[in-house]
Design a protein around this motif. Sequence first.
Motif, PDB file in Angstrom:
ATOM      1  N   VAL A   1       0.835  -1.205   0.000  1.00 21.15           N
ATOM      2  CA  VAL A   1       0.000   0.000   0.000  1.00 21.15           C
ATOM      3  C   VAL A   1       0.869   1.255   0.000  1.00 21.15           C
ATOM      4  N   SER A   2       1.956   1.228   0.765  1.00 16.99           N
ATOM      5  CA  SER A   2       2.864   2.368   0.813  1.00 16.99           C
ATOM      6  C   SER A   2       3.527   2.611  -0.538  1.00 16.99           C
ATOM      7  N   HIS A   3       3.976   1.544  -1.193  1.00 16.90           N
ATOM      8  CA  HIS A   3       4.592   1.682  -2.515  1.00 16.90           C
ATOM      9  C   HIS A   3       3.599   2.234  -3.534  1.00 16.90           C
ATOM     10  N   LEU A   4       2.369   1.759  -3.480  1.00 17.04           N
ATOM     11  CA  LEU A   4       1.358   2.243  -4.422  1.00 17.04           C
ATOM     12  C   LEU A   4       1.016   3.704  -4.161  1.00 17.04           C
ATOM     13  N   ALA A   5       0.997   4.090  -2.884  1.00 14.27           N
ATOM     14  CA  ALA A   5       0.722   5.490  -2.562  1.00 14.27           C
ATOM     15  C   ALA A   5       1.774   6.415  -3.161  1.00 14.27           C
ATOM     16  N   ASP A   6       3.008   5.928  -3.248  1.00 15.73           N
ATOM     17  CA  ASP A   6       4.091   6.736  -3.810  1.00 15.73           C
ATOM     18  C   ASP A   6       3.887   7.037  -5.296  1.00 15.73           C
ATOM     19  N   VAL A   7       3.079   6.233  -5.975  1.00 15.62           N
ATOM     20  CA  VAL A   7       2.827   6.495  -7.401  1.00 15.62           C
ATOM     21  C   VAL A   7       1.402   6.994  -7.610  1.00 15.62           C
ATOM     22  N   GLY A   8       0.734   7.399  -6.517  1.00 11.41           N
ATOM     23  CA  GLY A   8      -0.570   8.020  -6.640  1.00 11.41           C
ATOM     24  C   GLY A   8      -1.761   7.094  -6.562  1.00 11.41           C
ATOM     25  N   VAL A   9      -1.565   5.885  -6.109  1.00 10.93           N
ATOM     26  CA  VAL A   9      -2.671   4.923  -5.993  1.00 10.93           C
ATOM     27  C   VAL A   9      -3.087   4.811  -4.534  1.00 10.93           C
ATOM     28  N   ASN A  10      -4.367   4.938  -4.274  1.00  9.84           N
ATOM     29  CA  ASN A  10      -4.920   4.812  -2.928  1.00  9.84           C
ATOM     30  C   ASN A  10      -5.517   3.415  -2.779  1.00  9.84           C
ATOM     31  N   ALA A  11      -4.805   2.531  -2.097  1.00 10.27           N
ATOM     32  CA  ALA A  11      -5.280   1.165  -1.878  1.00 10.27           C
ATOM     33  C   ALA A  11      -5.717   1.015  -0.433  1.00 10.27           C
ATOM     34  N   THR A  12      -6.925   0.518  -0.237  1.00  5.75           N
ATOM     35  CA  THR A  12      -7.488   0.341   1.103  1.00  5.75           C
ATOM     36  C   THR A  12      -7.521  -1.137   1.455  1.00  5.75           C
ATOM     37  N   ILE A  13      -6.865  -1.490   2.549  1.00  9.60           N
ATOM     38  CA  ILE A  13      -6.794  -2.891   2.984  1.00  9.60           C
ATOM     39  C   ILE A  13      -8.077  -3.284   3.706  1.00  9.60           C
ATOM     40  N   ARG A  14      -8.598  -4.448   3.311  1.00  6.41           N
ATOM     41  CA  ARG A  14      -9.735  -5.052   4.019  1.00  6.41           C
ATOM     42  C   ARG A  14      -9.302  -6.460   4.432  1.00  6.41           C
ATOM     43  N   ILE A  15      -9.174  -6.699   5.733  1.00 10.16           N
ATOM     44  CA  ILE A  15      -8.732  -7.999   6.245  1.00 10.16           C
ATOM     45  C   ILE A  15      -9.920  -8.955   6.301  1.00 10.16           C
ATOM     46  N   LEU A  16      -9.749 -10.145   5.719  1.00 11.44           N
ATOM     47  CA  LEU A  16     -10.803 -11.157   5.695  1.00 11.44           C
ATOM     48  C   LEU A  16     -10.332 -12.422   6.401  1.00 11.44           C
ATOM     49  N   GLU A  17     -11.190 -12.998   7.232  1.00 10.98           N
ATOM     50  CA  GLU A  17     -10.921 -14.335   7.746  1.00 10.98           C
ATOM     51  C   GLU A  17     -10.787 -15.281   6.559  1.00 10.98           C
ATOM     52  N   PHE A  18      -9.893 -16.265   6.682  1.00 16.76           N
ATOM     53  CA  PHE A  18      -9.559 -17.061   5.501  1.00 16.76           C
ATOM     54  C   PHE A  18     -10.762 -17.775   4.877  1.00 16.76           C
ATOM     55  N   PRO A  19     -11.676 -18.370   5.646  1.00 21.04           N
ATOM     56  CA  PRO A  19     -12.856 -18.964   5.004  1.00 21.04           C
ATOM     57  C   PRO A  19     -13.665 -17.953   4.199  1.00 21.04           C
ATOM     58  N   LEU A  20     -13.781 -16.719   4.718  1.00 19.60           N
ATOM     59  CA  LEU A  20     -14.487 -15.679   3.977  1.00 19.60           C
ATOM     60  C   LEU A  20     -13.709 -15.302   2.718  1.00 19.60           C
ATOM     61  N   TRP A  21     -12.376 -15.238   2.830  1.00 14.55           N
ATOM     62  CA  TRP A  21     -11.551 -14.945   1.652  1.00 14.55           C
ATOM     63  C   TRP A  21     -11.775 -16.003   0.577  1.00 14.55           C
ATOM     64  N   LEU A  22     -11.783 -17.274   0.979  1.00 16.89           N
ATOM     65  CA  LEU A  22     -12.017 -18.341   0.004  1.00 16.89           C
ATOM     66  C   LEU A  22     -13.349 -18.167  -0.710  1.00 16.89           C
ATOM     67  N   ASP A  23     -14.384 -17.834   0.039  1.00 16.05           N
ATOM     68  CA  ASP A  23     -15.705 -17.676  -0.565  1.00 16.05           C
ATOM     69  C   ASP A  23     -15.785 -16.435  -1.443  1.00 16.05           C
ATOM     70  N   GLN A  24     -15.355 -15.308  -0.907  1.00 16.62           N
ATOM     71  CA  GLN A  24     -15.542 -14.045  -1.624  1.00 16.62           C
ATOM     72  C   GLN A  24     -14.575 -13.887  -2.795  1.00 16.62           C
ATOM     73  N   VAL A  25     -13.294 -14.066  -2.524  1.00 16.64           N
ATOM     74  CA  VAL A  25     -12.273 -13.792  -3.536  1.00 16.64           C
ATOM     75  C   VAL A  25     -12.093 -14.988  -4.469  1.00 16.64           C
ATOM     76  N   PHE A  26     -11.820 -16.138  -3.876  1.00 13.41           N
ATOM     77  CA  PHE A  26     -11.452 -17.305  -4.692  1.00 13.41           C
ATOM     78  C   PHE A  26     -12.639 -17.917  -5.416  1.00 13.41           C
ATOM     79  N   ASN A  27     -13.752 -18.062  -4.721  1.00 12.80           N
ATOM     80  CA  ASN A  27     -14.897 -18.748  -5.326  1.00 12.80           C
ATOM     81  C   ASN A  27     -15.812 -17.813  -6.112  1.00 12.80           C
ATOM     82  N   ARG A  28     -16.121 -16.621  -5.555  1.00 10.09           N
ATOM     83  CA  ARG A  28     -17.070 -15.718  -6.213  1.00 10.09           C
ATOM     84  C   ARG A  28     -16.394 -14.618  -7.032  1.00 10.09           C
ATOM     85  N   HIS A  29     -15.070 -14.537  -6.954  1.00  5.37           N
ATOM     86  CA  HIS A  29     -14.297 -13.568  -7.760  1.00  5.37           C
ATOM     87  C   HIS A  29     -14.743 -12.131  -7.481  1.00  5.37           C
ATOM     88  N   ASP A  30     -15.159 -11.866  -6.255  1.00  7.76           N
ATOM     89  CA  ASP A  30     -15.640 -10.544  -5.862  1.00  7.76           C
ATOM     90  C   ASP A  30     -14.496  -9.774  -5.206  1.00  7.76           C
TER      91      ASP A  30
END
Length: 510
Positions: A381-410
């Motif tokens: 996030v710090s490196h991206l901010a240096d080139v003008g990108v605002n990235a916001t971290i959202r921490i997900l419990e791993f089962p939720l990550w599997l469902d949301q990111v890996f399975n539903r591509h959201d």
Amino acid sequence: MFRSSHRTRLAVGLVTALALAGCSAGQTTTSPDVGPGGVRTDVIIAVALEPVNLDFTTTSGAAIPQLLMNNVYETLVKIDQDGGIVPLLATSWEMSDDGTEYTFHLRRGVTFSDGRPFTSADVVASFDRVQTHWIRSQLTLPMAVVDHTEALDDYTVRVTLHRPSNEWLFSIGTLLGAIFPAEIDFDKMTEAIGTGPYVVAERQQGDRIVLTGREDHWAGPAPLRQVTFRYITDPTAAVNALRAGDVDMLLTTGDRIAPLSNANFQVIEGTSNGEVLLSFNNRIAPFDDLRVRQAFAYAIDREAVMEVASGGFGTLLGAMVPPTDPFFEDLSGMFPFDPDRARELLAEAGYGERDAGLEPLRIAFDVPNIGYATTSAELIVSHLADVGVNATIRILEFPLWLDQVFNRHDFQMSIVMHIEARDLMTVLQPNYYLGFDNSVVGPLAAAADAGSFEEYVEGMREVARLIAAEVPGLVLCLSPNLIVADPALTGIKPNAVTESLDLTALSWTK
């Protein structure tokens, strides 16, 4: 040559002499199980990721095969510590001159943990199910070359391929080749019946899974009576548990080695297939634009990320091809750290400061609650901010990550380690969570797989180059396999050559 930190070399085989007192992780130390001669027969291993269930045929995630493969489920062939293919449930095999038929001669006297005899019918059913019942379609890609599998007799199996394949025999030494009973009359999500030396005896969700050793395993009694996997997500708590004697062995990362450097533990480093990938959703803006993906590659100092996330342990990669793969080529210099070039590419894509007539770029960064991922994310996030990108971290419990990111591509951007062997094309299927268009490289990879070994190596190198230039995700580094353990433990396999944490030789010297 590939690049790695000097600390990688210094860690190998480190055993120091000073005892270090530490705090407990909130668990009470239990009395060890002792066998004849006063030798311990149980072991407790701390790992970070807990399996969602026990069925890797329908459920994603590395934690299930890490627990079960080689220990509970076995395969016809096994991938050894050097990446070679050796006999396991098959004692030998022959390949036809045209490379399309494999005849396997099966080991006799093998039984499943429930007493059923192992025969060719189990192999036929297991291989057929990969194509008909497994729902992890990207993972099963290497088995698509199988035309049919037939039993010639109770202990001989012939597998006929549609075409020659350099990948296929290797693939059945991974979880794809797991042999189940011909009749699945148990719930694979809660039970596991295999031919391996251990059985799943107990599961306390959120805490532990206990394996018990088989006395009747075909290779002889299991070396341990009991193996307990303790699931500790907090890296500090895991280190404290090791110090306190609540666990005997810890799978860890380089940033956790320093606190243990003055303790009486053995520290073992081996290689792995664990590519840490900054994942982009290629289906949606802004990552449907090659210029943005390449800009991110230039914007991030991967060596600095490796230093922060793993204490400098690891290897820089340019593609999802570790040095142990036959078609490895060092592509780590393709996108050197260059923030100025990153800003230029972002401006070309229309992103930047509003007073320059550009659109500010904001990114949602979904991060699983795993140590290396959360630590890496802050610096990214710090490196991206240096080139003008605002990235916001959202921490997900791993089962939720599997469902949301890996399975539903959201998601827009994420980070995770991929540990599957030979997974360059597996993770780049169009319906995989990255959403990469592989219409160009897919046919090239298929042609390479069907060619001679020399054609396979050169063809896959070309595929890796093309993919690296497209940056469907940014390979940050290859994680080492780092294990810290009681010095009396022996038989620890240093290299993670497949998804398995292979315990088949683990035992105590005293």
